[in-house]
Design a protein around this motif. Structure first.
Motif, PDB file in Angstrom:
ATOM      1  N   UNK A 143      28.327  55.338  13.932  1.00  0.00           N
ATOM      2  CA  UNK A 143      28.723  55.408  15.342  1.00  0.00           C
ATOM      3  C   UNK A 143      30.191  55.790  15.504  1.00  0.00           C
ATOM      4  N   UNK A 144      31.039  55.272  14.635  1.00  0.00           N
ATOM      5  CA  UNK A 144      32.471  55.554  14.739  1.00  0.00           C
ATOM      6  C   UNK A 144      32.746  57.031  14.580  1.00  0.00           C
ATOM      7  N   UNK A 145      32.176  57.636  13.543  1.00  0.00           N
ATOM      8  CA  UNK A 145      32.401  59.063  13.303  1.00  0.00           C
ATOM      9  C   UNK A 145      31.779  59.910  14.416  1.00  0.00           C
ATOM     10  N   UNK A 146      30.591  59.502  14.874  1.00  0.00           N
ATOM     11  CA  UNK A 146      29.946  60.222  15.973  1.00  0.00           C
ATOM     12  C   UNK A 146      30.836  60.196  17.214  1.00  0.00           C
ATOM     13  N   UNK A 150      35.231  64.647   8.374  1.00  0.00           N
ATOM     14  CA  UNK A 150      34.140  63.670   8.216  1.00  0.00           C
ATOM     15  C   UNK A 150      34.378  62.714   7.042  1.00  0.00           C
ATOM     16  N   UNK A 151      35.214  63.114   6.091  1.00  0.00           N
ATOM     17  CA  UNK A 151      35.458  62.265   4.915  1.00  0.00           C
ATOM     18  C   UNK A 151      36.621  61.314   5.127  1.00  0.00           C
ATOM     19  N   UNK A 152      37.206  61.324   6.311  1.00  0.00           N
ATOM     20  CA  UNK A 152      38.360  60.481   6.603  1.00  0.00           C
ATOM     21  C   UNK A 152      38.101  59.031   6.183  1.00  0.00           C
ATOM     22  N   UNK A 153      38.860  58.550   5.218  1.00  0.00           N
ATOM     23  CA  UNK A 153      38.596  57.206   4.702  1.00  0.00           C
ATOM     24  C   UNK A 153      39.487  56.144   5.328  1.00  0.00           C
ATOM     25  N   UNK A 154      40.285  56.530   6.320  1.00  0.00           N
ATOM     26  CA  UNK A 154      41.145  55.527   6.944  1.00  0.00           C
ATOM     27  C   UNK A 154      40.383  54.708   7.985  1.00  0.00           C
ATOM     28  N   UNK A 155      39.275  55.252   8.476  1.00  0.00           N
ATOM     29  CA  UNK A 155      38.466  54.489   9.428  1.00  0.00           C
ATOM     30  C   UNK A 155      37.337  53.807   8.660  1.00  0.00           C
ATOM     31  N   UNK A 156      37.057  52.565   9.012  1.00  0.00           N
ATOM     32  CA  UNK A 156      35.945  51.862   8.373  1.00  0.00           C
ATOM     33  C   UNK A 156      34.637  52.468   8.871  1.00  0.00           C
ATOM     34  N   UNK A 157      33.620  52.442   8.037  1.00  0.00           N
ATOM     35  CA  UNK A 157      32.321  52.968   8.445  1.00  0.00           C
ATOM     36  C   UNK A 157      31.270  51.892   8.245  1.00  0.00           C
ATOM     37  N   UNK A 158      30.169  52.040   8.968  1.00  0.00           N
ATOM     38  CA  UNK A 158      29.048  51.151   8.766  1.00  0.00           C
ATOM     39  C   UNK A 158      28.065  51.885   7.862  1.00  0.00           C
ATOM     40  N   UNK A 159      27.631  51.236   6.799  1.00  0.00           N
ATOM     41  CA  UNK A 159      26.712  51.896   5.867  1.00  0.00           C
ATOM     42  C   UNK A 159      25.435  51.079   5.737  1.00  0.00           C
TER      43      UNK A 159
END
Ligand SMILES: Cc1cc2nc3c(=O)[nH]c(=O)nc-3n(C[C@H](O)[C@H](O)[C@H](O)COP(=O)(O)OP(=O)(O)OC[C@H]3O[C@@H](n4cnc5c(N)ncnc54)[C@H](O)[C@@H]3O)c2cc1C
Ligand SMILES: Nc1ncnc2c1ncn2[C@@H]1O[C@H](COP(=O)(O)O)[C@@H](O)[C@H]1O
Lengths: 257, 328
Positions: free
Chosen positions: A95-98, A212-221
């Motif tokens: 959701x964050x990346x979207x 899309x590979x930005x690793x500074x934002x947390x993602x839900x996996x």
């Protein structure tokens, strides 16, 4: 006024929907893809305003390349142009990346009003509109069951479990609408022909400034997925004048009454 | 730096229009107690924080942070998101639990976007493994169970209302007023709010243990009373199909299904409902399903434990009197 309507291709809910047990992503081969019904209603809100007022309606979606045909339906219904953000790097975006990607695309396009559905039928997150409002630094008016758009403001009604709320804001703003709003118009032949000539812009993530590979934002996996066995039918009887009593007996036997 | 437990779980409390703790709070605090130390945040009108904090402590909050402000009743989402951001900065929680309600989803969306936190939506349960907090989801109408977690940082979770049955033990009241500086972000204005007068003593649909639902087969709003009568006889909540809502038999908040409420009761009775896949998506995880439909081929029978082919207008009154008879 420029109105951006967010639409989404989803697996047809009338079919059996499947998740790929390897990737956890929607198994797109398992069911037919359609434009989400709530997105069509959102488009109807924008189009009916544009019917009577000066307004440019743009449909926008973040979706794999092959969804272009589905998005084109929005043009056939009457939108002036379409923007699709398609990028292999966005497959399985959380959701964050979207939200970051769509917000960037919306900002790039420019907008006065963003109209979305309240819940998509596949994600059912219902959080995207508020995320976009936060990122675009505009008010969110969400889950509206009626909408009034004016030249410089928007207002509407929200029905909650507890009561009815009236909301308003100056534009620019993000609104989301519920299925209480009218069904969308059907594309007619003229619309379908005209759609072929309308601008359809396809952008990559980089085009809107997103990595899309930005690793500074947390993602839900997704960490696990399991399919549950489908439910099977039990007994079926035909009423012979005593079915009401029989149901009562069934409920009592099973300690449900 | 903070004196909050390392395994703190921040819970956003919701209040009813009259200032009582919303029903969702007990489930959120219960879920939090399974994975860490529940710390609650109450955003209330001035003068109401103490009462809410006491109710939250009774429902299991170790500590309650409070923000008293008028802004939350005049501006949508932003004041609550601001308070939550301030609370999260103070507590540094492992997870933030928010009700998956209309308001909860908006607050969760704004908060997660603002803090770049991972967001898990519509969880039906929570647990913790070596890596941290895990959210459990039931997707595509319960056809799949999916787990999700954050790559790093706190997991922001919206929890399906009524899905968590665990309740936390009552704690002594520990209240702290929190300084939440408004972010100044643009917000929609709440011009008015008209509370529905709570006339019904019926159980709420979300999280109900028994549900009686009616569909287009009821034919009219007057006839829909039959559904309500059976519900009252059984002490059940009232549900409906989208067709019944569209026809105006009952308000949308009663809609069961993919775009309505998802229920998992002990008993679900479907009256005059065909059982379209979008309806089944919201009820097929019920323990026992009973269906009455005059069409023997209605798809609802594919998931019914006890299906009756027949007319609701003769069968349901008979069922009600048979149940009433037994109560005597
Ligand atoms: C994107 C999308 C989302 C949707 N979301 C939802 C949702 O959340 N919830 C939902 O419910 N639907 C939803 N729908 C709609 C769904 O597809 C169906 O249209 C709807 O569920 C039908 O409602 P129904 O069963 O009451 O009506 P119908 O399908 O018309 O069925 C009525 C039934 O009543 C029976 N009947 C009639 N008279 C009698 C009688 N006297 N006695 C006994 N039986 C009788 C008939 O045999 C029939 O089977 C959605 C659709 C879409 C496209
Ligand atoms: N990938 C996407 N592209 C465009 N719009 C989207 C996308 N995902 C969600 N939306 C919009 O956000 C609404 C709510 O979606 P969701 O948060 O997934 O329930 C949808 O009805 C759409 O209007």
């Amino acid at each position: 006024m420029k109105i951006i309507v967010l639409v989404k291709e989803v697996p047809d809910t009338y079919g059996e929907r499947k998740l790929d047990l390897e990737t956890g992503l929607a198994d797109r081969a398992a069911s037919e893809a359609v434009l989400d019904e709530i997105g069509e209603r959102a488009l109807e809100v924008a189009l009916s305003y544009a019917d009577a007022n000066e307004a440019e309606v743009v449909v926008m979606s973040m979706a794999p390349e092959r969804a272009a045909t589905t998005i084109r339906k929005g043009l056939a219904m009457g939108a002036a142009s379409a923007v699709q953000v398609a990028d292999p790097g966005l497959a399985g975006a959380d959701l964050g990346l979207t939200a970051r990607t769509l917000a960037a695309a919306i900002r790039t396009a420019g907008f006065d009003l963003v109209v979305t559905g309240n819940l998509s039928t596949d994600g059912s997150g219902g959080v995207l509109p508020a995320m976009l409002a936060e990122l675009l630094e505009v008010p969110n008016l969400t889950a509206l069951s009626s909408v009034e758009i004016a030249a410089d403001s928007v207002s509407g009604t929200r029905d909650t479990d507890d009561g009815t709320m009236r909301l308003s804001a100056k534009l620019p703003a993000v609104i989301s609408i519920t299925e209480a709003l009218p069904d969308a118009r059907f594309p007619n032949f003229k619309g379908i022909m005209a759609a072929k000539k309308k601008p359809f812009e396809t952008l990559s993530a980089a085009d809107v400034g997103i990595d899309p590979q930005d690793l500074t934002a947390a993602a839900s996996i997704m960490t696990a997925i399991a399919e549950k066995p489908p439910r099977s039918a039990g007994v079926k009887i035909t009423d012979e004048g005593d079915a009401g009593v029989k149901i009562a007996e069934f409920l009592i036997e099973n300690r449900l009454a | 730096m903070t004196d909050y437990a390392a395994d703190s779980i921040l819970v956003l409390l919701e209040a009813t229009p009259t200032g009582e703790l919303a029903k969702s709070a007990a489930g959120l605090l219960g879920a939090a107690s399974l994975i860490g130390t529940p710390v609650a945040l109450a955003v209330t009108a001035p003068g109401q924080a103490q009462a809410l904090a006491e109710q939250a402590a009774a429902a299991g909050a170790e500590r309650v942070l409070t923000v008293e402000t008028d802004a939350a009743s005049t501006q949508l989402t932003v004041p609550i998101a601001d308070a939550l951001a301030a609370a999260a900065a103070t507590v540094a929680p492992d997870a933030v639990l928010i009700s998956n309600s209309m308001e909860g989803r908006d607050v969760a969306g704004r908060f997660a976007a603002r803090t770049n936190a991972a967001l898990a939506i519509d969880a039906v349960g929570l647990s913790r493994d070596e890596e941290g907090v895990v959210a459990h989801h039931s997707v595509y109408g319960g056809a799949y169970n999916v787990d999700s977690a954050a790559t790093f940082g706190p997991l922001v979770v919206t929890v399906r209302e009524g899905a968590v049955e665990t309740r936390a033990e009552a704690k002594p009241v520990a209240l702290e007023a929190l300084d939440a500086t408004p972010s100044g972000k643009a917000a929609a204005t709440i011009d008015s709010f008209e509370a529905v007068t709570a006339t019904s003593t019926r159980p709420e649909l979300k999280g109900a243990t028994k549900v009686v639902s009616g569909g287009r087969g009821l034919g009219s709003a007057e006839n829909f009373a039959l559904v309500e009568q059976l519900a009252d006889t059984l002490g059940a909540a009232v549900g409906a199909s989208r067709a019944a809502v569209d026809a105006g038999y009952i308000p949308q908040t009663h809609q069961v299904g993919q775009t309505g409420v998802s229920v998992s009761p002990q008993l679900y009775i479907a009256l005059g409902i065909s059982g379209a896949i979008q309806h089944r998506a919201g009820m097929q995880t019920a323990k026992t399903i009973v269906a009455v439909n005059k069409d023997p081929d209605a798809p609802i029978f594919e998931v019914a434990d006890f299906g009756v082919v027949g007319d609701v207008f003769t069968i349901v009154p008979q069922l009600i009197s048979a149940l009433a008879e037994r109560k005597k």
